[in-house]
Design a protein around this motif. Sequence first.
Motif, PDB file in Angstrom:
ATOM      1  N   ILE A   1       6.910  42.640  55.938  1.00 58.51           N
ATOM      2  CA  ILE A   1       8.196  42.492  56.173  1.00 58.51           C
ATOM      3  C   ILE A   1       9.133  43.971  56.070  1.00 58.51           C
ATOM      4  O   ILE A   1       8.091  44.476  55.738  1.00 58.51           O
ATOM      5  N   PRO A   2      10.358  44.264  57.010  1.00 60.80           N
ATOM      6  CA  PRO A   2      10.155  44.722  56.738  1.00 60.80           C
ATOM      7  C   PRO A   2      10.834  46.336  55.728  1.00 60.80           C
ATOM      8  O   PRO A   2      11.281  44.876  54.721  1.00 60.80           O
TER       9      PRO A   2
ATOM     10  N   LEU B   1      11.406  41.550  50.113  1.00 60.48           N
ATOM     11  CA  LEU B   1      11.199  43.035  49.125  1.00 60.48           C
ATOM     12  C   LEU B   1      11.797  43.091  48.095  1.00 60.48           C
ATOM     13  O   LEU B   1      13.383  43.138  48.329  1.00 60.48           O
ATOM     14  N   ASP B   2      11.116  43.445  46.392  1.00 59.18           N
ATOM     15  CA  ASP B   2      12.496  43.970  45.860  1.00 59.18           C
ATOM     16  C   ASP B   2      13.333  42.707  45.415  1.00 59.18           C
ATOM     17  O   ASP B   2      14.809  43.167  45.902  1.00 59.18           O
ATOM     18  N   ALA B   3      13.814  41.311  46.009  1.00 56.85           N
ATOM     19  CA  ALA B   3      14.383  40.578  45.406  1.00 56.85           C
ATOM     20  C   ALA B   3      14.963  40.946  44.445  1.00 56.85           C
ATOM     21  O   ALA B   3      14.637  41.008  43.115  1.00 56.85           O
ATOM     22  N   PRO B   4      16.487  40.790  44.457  1.00 56.36           N
ATOM     23  CA  PRO B   4      17.527  41.361  43.054  1.00 56.36           C
ATOM     24  C   PRO B   4      17.450  40.337  41.825  1.00 56.36           C
ATOM     25  O   PRO B   4      16.597  39.445  42.188  1.00 56.36           O
ATOM     26  N   ALA B   5      17.186  40.738  40.810  1.00 56.66           N
ATOM     27  CA  ALA B   5      16.428  40.478  39.289  1.00 56.66           C
ATOM     28  C   ALA B   5      17.462  38.807  38.969  1.00 56.66           C
ATOM     29  O   ALA B   5      16.941  38.080  38.607  1.00 56.66           O
TER      30      ALA B   5
ATOM     31  N   ASN C   1      20.563  43.324  48.125  1.00 61.89           N
ATOM     32  CA  ASN C   1      21.244  42.326  48.638  1.00 61.89           C
ATOM     33  C   ASN C   1      20.688  42.267  49.941  1.00 61.89           C
ATOM     34  O   ASN C   1      21.331  40.482  50.297  1.00 61.89           O
ATOM     35  N   VAL C   2      20.951  42.853  50.865  1.00 58.17           N
ATOM     36  CA  VAL C   2      19.943  42.457  52.068  1.00 58.17           C
ATOM     37  C   VAL C   2      19.319  40.833  52.356  1.00 58.17           C
ATOM     38  O   VAL C   2      19.154  40.126  53.481  1.00 58.17           O
ATOM     39  N   GLY C   3      18.068  41.298  51.770  1.00 54.49           N
ATOM     40  CA  GLY C   3      17.349  39.970  51.575  1.00 54.49           C
ATOM     41  C   GLY C   3      17.731  38.284  51.108  1.00 54.49           C
ATOM     42  O   GLY C   3      17.090  37.324  51.485  1.00 54.49           O
ATOM     43  N   ALA C   4      18.406  38.472  50.038  1.00 56.78           N
ATOM     44  CA  ALA C   4      19.284  37.573  49.157  1.00 56.78           C
ATOM     45  C   ALA C   4      19.803  36.748  50.581  1.00 56.78           C
ATOM     46  O   ALA C   4      20.225  35.993  50.924  1.00 56.78           O
ATOM     47  N   VAL C   5      20.553  37.927  50.984  1.00 58.80           N
ATOM     48  CA  VAL C   5      21.453  37.137  52.575  1.00 58.80           C
ATOM     49  C   VAL C   5      20.714  36.443  53.467  1.00 58.80           C
ATOM     50  O   VAL C   5      20.900  35.680  53.471  1.00 58.80           O
ATOM     51  N   LYS C   6      19.587  37.049  53.956  1.00 61.30           N
ATOM     52  CA  LYS C   6      18.231  36.637  54.708  1.00 61.30           C
ATOM     53  C   LYS C   6      18.228  35.749  54.023  1.00 61.30           C
ATOM     54  O   LYS C   6      18.241  33.971  54.998  1.00 61.30           O
ATOM     55  N   CYS C   7      18.074  35.096  52.648  1.00 58.06           N
ATOM     56  CA  CYS C   7      17.285  34.266  52.511  1.00 58.06           C
ATOM     57  C   CYS C   7      18.676  33.127  52.105  1.00 58.06           C
ATOM     58  O   CYS C   7      18.418  32.174  52.169  1.00 58.06           O
TER      59      CYS C   7
END
Length: 383
Positions: free
Chosen positions: A347-348, A29-33, A354-360
Amino acid sequence: MNKRNLAIDIFRALTMTLMVFVNDSWTVLDAPAWMVHFDTWADGMSLADIVYPMFLFAMGMSVPYALENRFAKGCSLGDTLRHILSRTFALLMMGVFINNSEGGMMGNKGVYWLLMVLGFFLVWNNYAKDFKARGWLQGAGVVILLVLAITFRRADGGLFQAGWWGILGQIGWMYLFTACAYLLCREKPWMLGLVWLTLCLVNLSVAPMRDGGQWLGRNIMADFSEALHLGNGHSALMAIGGALTVLAEQRLKGAKAGIGMAAAAVLGVLGMATHQGWIISKNLGTLPWVLFVSALSVALYTLLRMLESKGWTAWARPIRTAGTATLTVYMIPYVFYSFWVFLSPQIPAWLCGNVGAVKCALFSALCILIAWGLGKLGIKLKI
């Protein structure tokens, strides 16, 4: 050019690692720009806007090495052309199958992706030369892909079609163009520079300017470019730029690092100059975008060459597979995404930013690890 260029392998590994990383942004959700593409008219670029063209640059750098190595082994021009066409066909087919599935389609996309990846590996796996079941497995792969193509239906009822060719298909067309251009200019490499300059003119004449108009309007260069599947030439510029980089490196003596960084600076200045009339846009494929990404590519390659010359390459070992089993790494996400379609997970809320970026990033690392394991089992896409 017989000695393997580790800097190109690392360059390719970096770009593929980042490509899987940014392509996975849709699962958070809302990945960094900086992870997502800029809008078409936004005048700027993010990480997502540079990894694919940099991969094309790496592909272009590999072409002179690959073709010269074939000639060094005694392959004829005819054999080499057949090899080029075979690789192009494989990339086009993979691109078409992927592209059809990414639009709306009837039926279960997860099943389609799983069978598609299975078909790709059966047909284009790097089988051992003495593997007796190779023909049967490749035949089974062909049957799977044919069934998928015949039974495929778009959401609007449309049939399986080439359409845009997809990312891999575009890479295939650029590989074909770059390889043929190199063969034609092989005895006179400076002519490849003229090809690059011509493509710059094509781009300037076709890509829309800041006011939405065109610099030269429709012209014969643009018509030829469309006929050769080059569009406004932006992808071909990246690939030809890569080939020119290694050819220049082969011929220049002395302070190559300084020359490389100077070339990157010149490309950056040219990017700023053209930016006066055209915006930076990956979607429009404008020349400022091409020149800035080219500058970054030349600078990165120069840096990697410097590190290679000093033996400082151990840091790249964790991603090495992404540079040597690139297609395998690219295909593995589709297996995971197949199960995503089956499970349709929610998706939680915390998996964002940035947490999503780490997951990616972890996902990209996992894909590389799986590709490494498959390679140990003799499973690796090779075209």
